[in-house]
Motif scaffolding. Sequence first.
Motif, mmCIF file in Angstrom:
data_model
loop_
_atom_site.group_PDB
_atom_site.id
_atom_site.type_symbol
_atom_site.label_atom_id
_atom_site.label_comp_id
_atom_site.label_asym_id
_atom_site.label_seq_id
_atom_site.Cartn_x
_atom_site.Cartn_y
_atom_site.Cartn_z
ATOM 1 N N ALA A 1 12.814 3.798 3.320
ATOM 2 C CA ALA A 1 12.737 3.277 1.947
ATOM 3 C C ALA A 1 11.454 2.465 1.754
ATOM 4 C CB ALA A 1 13.960 2.421 1.654
ATOM 5 N N ILE A 2 11.076 1.699 2.759
ATOM 6 C CA ILE A 2 9.820 0.940 2.688
ATOM 7 C C ILE A 2 8.634 1.899 2.638
ATOM 8 C CG2 ILE A 2 8.314 -0.646 3.944
ATOM 9 C CD1 ILE A 2 10.864 -1.981 5.021
ATOM 10 N N ASP A 3 8.674 2.943 3.484
ATOM 11 C CA ASP A 3 7.596 3.942 3.481
ATOM 12 C C ASP A 3 7.482 4.621 2.122
ATOM 13 O OD1 ASP A 3 7.132 3.333 6.107
ATOM 14 O OD2 ASP A 3 8.101 5.126 6.926
ATOM 15 N N GLU A 4 8.619 4.952 1.522
ATOM 16 C CA GLU A 4 8.599 5.601 0.207
ATOM 17 C C GLU A 4 7.914 4.715 -0.827
ATOM 18 O OE1 GLU A 4 12.690 8.300 0.565
ATOM 19 O OE2 GLU A 4 12.758 6.279 -0.279
ATOM 20 N N GLY B 1 -3.259 -6.675 -1.516
ATOM 21 C CA GLY B 1 -3.829 -7.679 -0.631
ATOM 22 C C GLY B 1 -4.248 -7.087 0.698
ATOM 23 N N ALA B 2 -4.964 -7.884 1.490
ATOM 24 C CA ALA B 2 -5.518 -7.401 2.760
ATOM 25 C C ALA B 2 -4.427 -6.990 3.739
ATOM 26 C CB ALA B 2 -6.406 -8.476 3.376
ATOM 27 N N GLY B 3 -3.367 -7.800 3.825
ATOM 28 C CA GLY B 3 -2.283 -7.459 4.742
ATOM 29 C C GLY B 3 -1.599 -6.166 4.349
ATOM 30 N N THR B 4 -1.355 -5.984 3.063
ATOM 31 C CA THR B 4 -0.747 -4.742 2.582
ATOM 32 C C THR B 4 -1.645 -3.560 2.882
ATOM 33 O OG1 THR B 4 0.405 -5.915 0.807
ATOM 34 C CG2 THR B 4 0.127 -3.538 0.542
ATOM 35 N N ALA B 5 -2.952 -3.710 2.666
ATOM 36 C CA ALA B 5 -3.901 -2.620 2.938
ATOM 37 C C ALA B 5 -3.830 -2.188 4.389
ATOM 38 C CB ALA B 5 -5.318 -3.061 2.578
ATOM 39 N N THR B 6 -3.737 -3.146 5.299
ATOM 40 C CA THR B 6 -3.657 -2.831 6.725
ATOM 41 C C THR B 6 -2.400 -2.032 7.034
ATOM 42 O OG1 THR B 6 -4.910 -4.822 7.298
ATOM 43 C CG2 THR B 6 -3.596 -3.821 9.040
ATOM 44 N N ARG B 7 -1.283 -2.440 6.447
ATOM 45 C CA ARG B 7 -0.030 -1.721 6.705
ATOM 46 C C ARG B 7 -0.036 -0.328 6.085
ATOM 47 N NH1 ARG B 7 1.694 -7.114 6.360
ATOM 48 N NH2 ARG B 7 1.857 -7.086 4.090
ATOM 49 N N ILE B 8 -0.640 -0.192 4.909
ATOM 50 C CA ILE B 8 -0.699 1.122 4.256
ATOM 51 C C ILE B 8 -1.552 2.078 5.071
ATOM 52 C CG2 ILE B 8 -1.429 2.367 2.190
ATOM 53 C CD1 ILE B 8 1.017 0.578 1.796
ATOM 54 N N VAL B 9 -2.683 1.611 5.559
ATOM 55 C CA VAL B 9 -3.551 2.456 6.385
ATOM 56 C C VAL B 9 -2.827 2.861 7.666
ATOM 57 C CG1 VAL B 9 -5.656 2.487 7.778
ATOM 58 C CG2 VAL B 9 -5.728 1.601 5.448
#
Length: 446
Positions: free
Chosen positions: A129-132, A185-193
């Motif tokens: 669900a988080i990935d979606e 944000g930067a933290g979100t960008a890292t997790r998305i990548v």
Amino acid sequence: MPKITKRLVDTLRPKPGGDLFVWDDALRGFGIRKKPSGVASFLVQYRTAQGRTRRYAFGKVGTLSPEEARTKARKLLADVENGNDPSAQRYETRQALTVAELCDRYLEAARAGLVTTRFGRAKKSSTIAIDEGRVSRHIVPILGKKVASSLTRADVQCMADAIAAGKTATIIKTKVRGVARVTGGAGTATRIVGLFGGIWTWAEKRGVVSGVNPAHRLELRTDQPGDRVLSAAELARLGAVLRQRAGEAQMACAALRLIALTGLRRGEAYGLRWSEVDLDGSCLRLADSKTGRSMRAVGAAAVRHLRSILRLHDELVFPSRSGAGPADLKKQISALFDCAGLHDARGHDLRRTFASLAADEGYGDATIGELLGHARRGVTARHYIRRPDAALVAAADRVAERIAASLDERKEGEDIDLRATPSDVAAIDSRKGCETVPWLRVKGAG
């Protein structure tokens, strides 16, 4: 056959009932096709290496001049001589998988249990669900229409930069009466990548894509590790709230105290089952934690607290109202922190506090990792050890006792007074958003 010139083009008239073809006498294979509608295109006709005849339209008459079209046709025919097939390449491009379609395949496989974590287990539904959400709110809006096979590292870097700058920030409706803020944000960008890199690796192993993973070797800012640790005074304030709110928020108070005394992850505490509780063995035998099966030593204070929790469900320690699954206590627990004036602290900070106190007691990283259930690689630890050793139980006991003493505002080793003092009630009543309720004595709470 005449040479194709502007004068010739201007004299061409549509052929009723079919396409009109005119071929150039100076460059073999170069021509014009005029449809009955009057639309005319430049094209080349050639044979593939397999002997098949192909026609490839590459430009509209009027957009390209005859001389420009002849130059482009000469290049295309040269490519054919080198073994290329422009028509087939165009078809493949049109049929190529987009990033959005690639993500859909990955999520579909994850829902079917065909995507495994680094621990070799299928992804949980909560993780999917988080990935979606990350795919639909960040990846697809930026990269969704791009062809996956032609994606470059620069494309993914631009996506990361955009997310870090907050360009995907929005407010979405999640429930009938609820909304969620997507901030980026930067933290979100890292997790998305990181997620997209995993999607690419999964697809590459199955032949869906090929080439270097475009999510690797990017410039990303790493998340700053959290350092919020509750002091003894803050634990005392939280403990006062837990005692005062035990009647109206019994389950949330019990769950929060359990997290404090054991260092459990939030999801591990909420989803705890009675079958996983071994009070005689001073441990919890979690069947499905973040790192797989996990055995956690618990101290005497935690054991006393677990004995005090009312058994409201045959399986679940903290059941939902319907009893179909564990309760979602996130908002209630957040309210307890706020009520104690700890607006910048949440459940995971108690886990960090547990680890910090263990370090203060002189325990090493290995012991603390065992107490918190960090990933273990040893076969013996994962498959053969059935009970925590005495040293580990002693460590859990020592840390839990320190936390319990702070929560209950007493010296370590003193008897526990479960009644709220007048100062406790007065302090809590003065806090905004907290209501006084009749005091309820919790049997055997530790």
